[in-house]
Design an enzyme around this catalytic site. Sequence first.
Site, PDB file in Angstrom:
ATOM      1  N   ASP A  95       0.797  -1.237   0.000  1.00 46.99           N
ATOM      2  CA  ASP A  95       0.000   0.000   0.000  1.00 46.99           C
ATOM      3  C   ASP A  95       0.822   1.278   0.000  1.00 46.99           C
ATOM      4  O   ASP A  95       0.357   2.319   0.455  1.00 46.99           O
ATOM      5  CB  ASP A  95      -0.910  -0.011   1.238  1.00 46.99           C
ATOM      6  CG  ASP A  95      -0.119  -0.206   2.531  1.00 46.99           C
ATOM      7  OD1 ASP A  95       1.106   0.022   2.509  1.00 46.99           O
ATOM      8  OD2 ASP A  95      -0.729  -0.579   3.545  1.00 46.99           O
ATOM      9  N   GLU A 117      -0.349  -9.066  -0.866  1.00 46.80           N
ATOM     10  CA  GLU A 117      -0.944  -8.463   0.338  1.00 46.80           C
ATOM     11  C   GLU A 117      -2.141  -7.599  -0.054  1.00 46.80           C
ATOM     12  O   GLU A 117      -2.243  -6.416   0.288  1.00 46.80           O
ATOM     13  CB  GLU A 117       0.070  -7.647   1.155  1.00 46.80           C
ATOM     14  CG  GLU A 117      -0.393  -7.378   2.581  1.00 46.80           C
ATOM     15  CD  GLU A 117       0.603  -6.550   3.385  1.00 46.80           C
ATOM     16  OE1 GLU A 117       0.615  -5.321   3.267  1.00 46.80           O
ATOM     17  OE2 GLU A 117       1.382  -7.162   4.146  1.00 46.80           O
ATOM     18  N   GLU A 131      -2.133   5.173   2.733  1.00 41.44           N
ATOM     19  CA  GLU A 131      -2.081   3.744   2.420  1.00 41.44           C
ATOM     20  C   GLU A 131      -3.441   3.155   2.079  1.00 41.44           C
ATOM     21  O   GLU A 131      -3.547   2.269   1.223  1.00 41.44           O
ATOM     22  CB  GLU A 131      -1.444   2.964   3.580  1.00 41.44           C
ATOM     23  CG  GLU A 131       0.050   3.229   3.770  1.00 41.44           C
ATOM     24  CD  GLU A 131       0.346   4.511   4.528  1.00 41.44           C
ATOM     25  OE1 GLU A 131      -0.599   5.190   4.993  1.00 41.44           O
ATOM     26  OE2 GLU A 131       1.536   4.862   4.644  1.00 41.44           O
ATOM     27  N   HIS A 207       6.119   6.158  12.721  1.00 42.29           N
ATOM     28  CA  HIS A 207       6.522   6.973  11.570  1.00 42.29           C
ATOM     29  C   HIS A 207       5.377   7.400  10.673  1.00 42.29           C
ATOM     30  O   HIS A 207       5.572   8.193   9.760  1.00 42.29           O
ATOM     31  CB  HIS A 207       7.510   6.181  10.699  1.00 42.29           C
ATOM     32  CG  HIS A 207       6.869   5.034   9.975  1.00 42.29           C
ATOM     33  ND1 HIS A 207       6.660   3.815  10.573  1.00 42.29           N
ATOM     34  CD2 HIS A 207       6.375   4.924   8.722  1.00 42.29           C
ATOM     35  CE1 HIS A 207       6.073   3.011   9.706  1.00 42.29           C
ATOM     36  NE2 HIS A 207       5.882   3.654   8.577  1.00 42.29           N
ATOM     37  N   ARG A 209       2.414   8.777   8.363  1.00 40.65           N
ATOM     38  CA  ARG A 209       2.037  10.147   7.981  1.00 40.65           C
ATOM     39  C   ARG A 209       0.840  10.669   8.758  1.00 40.65           C
ATOM     40  O   ARG A 209       0.801  11.820   9.145  1.00 40.65           O
ATOM     41  CB  ARG A 209       1.704  10.188   6.485  1.00 40.65           C
ATOM     42  CG  ARG A 209       2.884  10.528   5.627  1.00 40.65           C
ATOM     43  CD  ARG A 209       2.457  10.658   4.165  1.00 40.65           C
ATOM     44  NE  ARG A 209       3.509  11.263   3.370  1.00 40.65           N
ATOM     45  CZ  ARG A 209       4.657  10.674   3.070  1.00 40.65           C
ATOM     46  NH1 ARG A 209       4.926   9.469   3.529  1.00 40.65           N
ATOM     47  NH2 ARG A 209       5.559  11.293   2.337  1.00 40.65           N
ATOM     48  N   HIS A 240      12.877   6.068  12.552  1.00 42.84           N
ATOM     49  CA  HIS A 240      12.766   6.196  11.106  1.00 42.84           C
ATOM     50  C   HIS A 240      13.701   7.311  10.627  1.00 42.84           C
ATOM     51  O   HIS A 240      13.963   8.259  11.350  1.00 42.84           O
ATOM     52  CB  HIS A 240      11.305   6.528  10.789  1.00 42.84           C
ATOM     53  CG  HIS A 240      10.930   6.379   9.352  1.00 42.84           C
ATOM     54  ND1 HIS A 240      11.284   7.292   8.401  1.00 42.84           N
ATOM     55  CD2 HIS A 240      10.229   5.423   8.705  1.00 42.84           C
ATOM     56  CE1 HIS A 240      10.819   6.909   7.225  1.00 42.84           C
ATOM     57  NE2 HIS A 240      10.167   5.764   7.387  1.00 42.84           N
TER      58      HIS A 240
HETATM   59  C1  UD1 Z   1       6.639   5.093   3.400  1.00 43.21           C
HETATM   60  C2  UD1 Z   1       5.227   4.667   2.988  1.00 43.21           C
HETATM   61  C3  UD1 Z   1       4.510   4.008   4.139  1.00 43.21           C
HETATM   62  C4  UD1 Z   1       5.339   2.900   4.760  1.00 43.21           C
HETATM   63  C5  UD1 Z   1       6.717   3.425   5.085  1.00 43.21           C
HETATM   64  C6  UD1 Z   1       7.581   2.288   5.582  1.00 43.21           C
HETATM   65  C7  UD1 Z   1       4.093   6.084   1.362  1.00 43.21           C
HETATM   66  C8  UD1 Z   1       3.303   7.316   1.144  1.00 43.21           C
HETATM   67  N1  UD1 Z   1       4.463   5.842   2.621  1.00 43.21           N
HETATM   68  O1  UD1 Z   1       6.490   6.130   4.369  1.00 43.21           O
HETATM   69  O2  UD1 Z   1       3.293   3.470   3.672  1.00 43.21           O
HETATM   70  O3  UD1 Z   1       4.728   2.480   5.941  1.00 43.21           O
HETATM   71  O4  UD1 Z   1       7.324   3.977   3.918  1.00 43.21           O
HETATM   72  O5  UD1 Z   1       8.691   2.742   6.277  1.00 43.21           O
HETATM   73  O6  UD1 Z   1       4.381   5.362   0.442  1.00 43.21           O
HETATM   74  N2  UD1 Z   1      14.195   8.536   4.429  1.00 43.21           N
HETATM   75  C9  UD1 Z   1      15.573   8.431   4.365  1.00 43.21           C
HETATM   76  N3  UD1 Z   1      16.122   7.203   4.070  1.00 43.21           N
HETATM   77  C10 UD1 Z   1      15.369   6.083   3.844  1.00 43.21           C
HETATM   78  C11 UD1 Z   1      13.976   6.207   3.941  1.00 43.21           C
HETATM   79  C12 UD1 Z   1      13.399   7.444   4.209  1.00 43.21           C
HETATM   80  O7  UD1 Z   1      16.295   9.382   4.572  1.00 43.21           O
HETATM   81  O8  UD1 Z   1      15.935   5.019   3.590  1.00 43.21           O
HETATM   82  C13 UD1 Z   1      13.604   9.851   4.746  1.00 43.21           C
HETATM   83  C14 UD1 Z   1      13.676  10.830   3.566  1.00 43.21           C
HETATM   84  O9  UD1 Z   1      13.928  12.099   4.053  1.00 43.21           O
HETATM   85  C15 UD1 Z   1      12.265  10.751   2.966  1.00 43.21           C
HETATM   86  C16 UD1 Z   1      11.446  10.556   4.229  1.00 43.21           C
HETATM   87  O10 UD1 Z   1      12.223   9.690   5.061  1.00 43.21           O
HETATM   88  O11 UD1 Z   1      11.911  11.902   2.239  1.00 43.21           O
HETATM   89  C17 UD1 Z   1      10.058   9.989   4.023  1.00 43.21           C
HETATM   90  O12 UD1 Z   1      10.081   8.807   3.217  1.00 43.21           O
HETATM   91  P1  UD1 Z   1       8.720   8.337   2.443  1.00 43.21           P
HETATM   92  O13 UD1 Z   1       8.969   7.073   1.730  1.00 43.21           O
HETATM   93  O14 UD1 Z   1       8.183   9.490   1.659  1.00 43.21           O
HETATM   94  O15 UD1 Z   1       7.698   8.129   3.605  1.00 43.21           O
HETATM   95  P2  UD1 Z   1       7.672   7.093   4.791  1.00 43.21           P
HETATM   96  O16 UD1 Z   1       7.168   7.831   5.975  1.00 43.21           O
HETATM   97  O17 UD1 Z   1       8.944   6.375   4.880  1.00 43.21           O
HETATM   98  N1  UDP Z   2      11.903  -3.129  10.581  1.00 38.18           N
HETATM   99  C1  UDP Z   2      13.281  -3.281  10.446  1.00 38.18           C
HETATM  100  N2  UDP Z   2      14.101  -2.419  11.137  1.00 38.18           N
HETATM  101  C2  UDP Z   2      13.621  -1.435  11.933  1.00 38.18           C
HETATM  102  C3  UDP Z   2      12.205  -1.276  12.049  1.00 38.18           C
HETATM  103  C4  UDP Z   2      11.378  -2.137  11.354  1.00 38.18           C
HETATM  104  O1  UDP Z   2      13.756  -4.154   9.740  1.00 38.18           O
HETATM  105  O2  UDP Z   2      14.418  -0.697  12.526  1.00 38.18           O
HETATM  106  C5  UDP Z   2      11.026  -4.035   9.821  1.00 38.18           C
HETATM  107  C6  UDP Z   2       9.889  -4.674  10.598  1.00 38.18           C
HETATM  108  O3  UDP Z   2      10.269  -5.914  11.130  1.00 38.18           O
HETATM  109  C7  UDP Z   2       8.804  -4.855   9.536  1.00 38.18           C
HETATM  110  C8  UDP Z   2       9.048  -3.697   8.614  1.00 38.18           C
HETATM  111  O4  UDP Z   2      10.376  -3.246   8.845  1.00 38.18           O
HETATM  112  O5  UDP Z   2       8.971  -6.040   8.790  1.00 38.18           O
HETATM  113  C9  UDP Z   2       8.068  -2.615   8.923  1.00 38.18           C
HETATM  114  O6  UDP Z   2       8.405  -1.492   8.227  1.00 38.18           O
HETATM  115  P1  UDP Z   2       7.785  -0.077   8.511  1.00 38.18           P
HETATM  116  O7  UDP Z   2       7.376   0.041   9.926  1.00 38.18           O
HETATM  117  O8  UDP Z   2       8.772   0.889   7.965  1.00 38.18           O
HETATM  118  O9  UDP Z   2       6.532  -0.063   7.528  1.00 38.18           O
HETATM  119  P2  UDP Z   2       5.037  -0.575   7.652  1.00 38.18           P
HETATM  120  O10 UDP Z   2       5.038  -1.987   8.124  1.00 38.18           O
HETATM  121  O11 UDP Z   2       4.355   0.349   8.582  1.00 38.18           O
HETATM  122  O12 UDP Z   2       4.497  -0.416   6.270  1.00 38.18           O
END
Ligand code: UD1
Ligand code: UDP
Length: 366
Positions: A95, A117, A131, A207, A209, A240
């Site tokens: 999602d 999923e 999502e 984390h 949104r 995060h």
């Molecule tokens: C995204 C997904 C969310 C999922 C989450 C898992 C969307 C809209 N959201 O949210 O559904 O639960 O990933 O973690 O698709 N960043 C880094 N390095 C990384 C990852 C992120 O620096 O490896 C920082 C960046 O500044 C980036 C920000 O995090 O701009 C947000 O990342 P983004 O993928 O937009 O949103 P998430 O909150 O991670």
């Molecule tokens: N996870 C990880 N390292 C971390 C935190 C989470 O490997 O420091 C794993 C966790 O076990 C799960 C997945 O990342 O499988 C969840 O990711 P996240 O919370 O980013 O996204 P969501 O599940 O909310 O989409």
Amino acid sequence: MKVLSVFGTRPEAIKMAPVVKALAEAPNINSRICVTAQHREMLDQVLRLFAIEPDYDLDLMRHQQTIGDITAEVLQELIPIIEHERPELLLVHGDTTTTFAAALAAYYTHTRIGHVEAGLRTSDKYAPYPEEMNRRLTGALADLHFAPTLIAANNLRMENVPDERIHITGNTVIDALLDTVEKPCELAEYGLGAIDWSRRVLLLTCHRRENWGEPMQQIFAAVKRVLEEHPDIELVFPWHKNPLVRDTALLYLGESERIHYVEPLDYLPFCHVMRRCHLALTDSGGLQEEAPALGKPVLVLREVTERPEAIDAGTAALAGVGFDSVYAAATRLLDDEAAYRQMAQAINPYGDGRAARRIVDIIGAI
Ligand code: UD1
Ligand code: UDP
């Protein structure tokens, strides 16, 4: 048959890792992988652990990216790749914005779509945001729906998805978890040497949104109060990468020697922390599936969840996002041993570890 798997964030990569492995092993399938890199470091950790080598890496992540940016860039970058590769099936997971945008790119190029999923729903289009709409819109575009549970399959039936397009497979996260948790891991090597495991250790991740701003402030303030009132507990918070999450945590949770802020952990040590912790507090989707399988109670930091199975099984509970509700839920589990014991059962409503194999068998048979 050529299958192009597209994913971009940490959770998609963890949950697609068993699928791309099974695709690679299938004799009649030519498996190609494209990562959008909506996440960078958090994606690369997973690619390394599962030894996944993408054929295409769109390298999209930017700091402070918006969901509009990601959607537009995925469409722009992915369509030419699909046109070049001409896969018979494009596979997406879950999602995220990568999921929806990749499904849309497949639709624009008349490519069949498989959704792993599929069928998770809250019925509130803003919870979780974005999502809920990402998965509903992906569901509307998909030709094959791999539902992890019966509840998810029934959600799709209620949306008039024909029965023959729905397959109940279990959730591939259980495949990844069972594979990983058995591997040895020295936590000290991952910056976790200072944790006193003789104490009760709480695991926190936060984390989403829809929790940015006031809800996240209240969650952190409540956890801070719980820590202050329980000098025997420690908190591990793999925070995060998003700077917005980090700034809020420093302001409202603050610093203490019993709070261990750590960089996002590799999945291997993270699984070991989940296995050793006393209790998990999380707004994550994946953790709601993993922690019950490890017998760890989960307090879900949300108002609603698309994963009712763990709640029904009694191993997860909604703690809401307000100070009072989070504080009350955590305090109860820490102070009431019977309540804790009742939730700490290893129940796994999400699968038997063979979901990826089922998905690939179904793909191979079409
Ligand atoms: C995204 C997904 C969310 C999922 C989450 C898992 C969307 C809209 N959201 O949210 O559904 O639960 O990933 O973690 O698709 N960043 C880094 N390095 C990384 C990852 C992120 O620096 O490896 C920082 C960046 O500044 C980036 C920000 O995090 O701009 C947000 O990342 P983004 O993928 O937009 O949103 P998430 O909150 O991670
Ligand atoms: N996870 C990880 N390292 C971390 C935190 C989470 O490997 O420091 C794993 C966790 O076990 C799960 C997945 O990342 O499988 C969840 O990711 P996240 O919370 O980013 O996204 P969501 O599940 O909310 O989409």
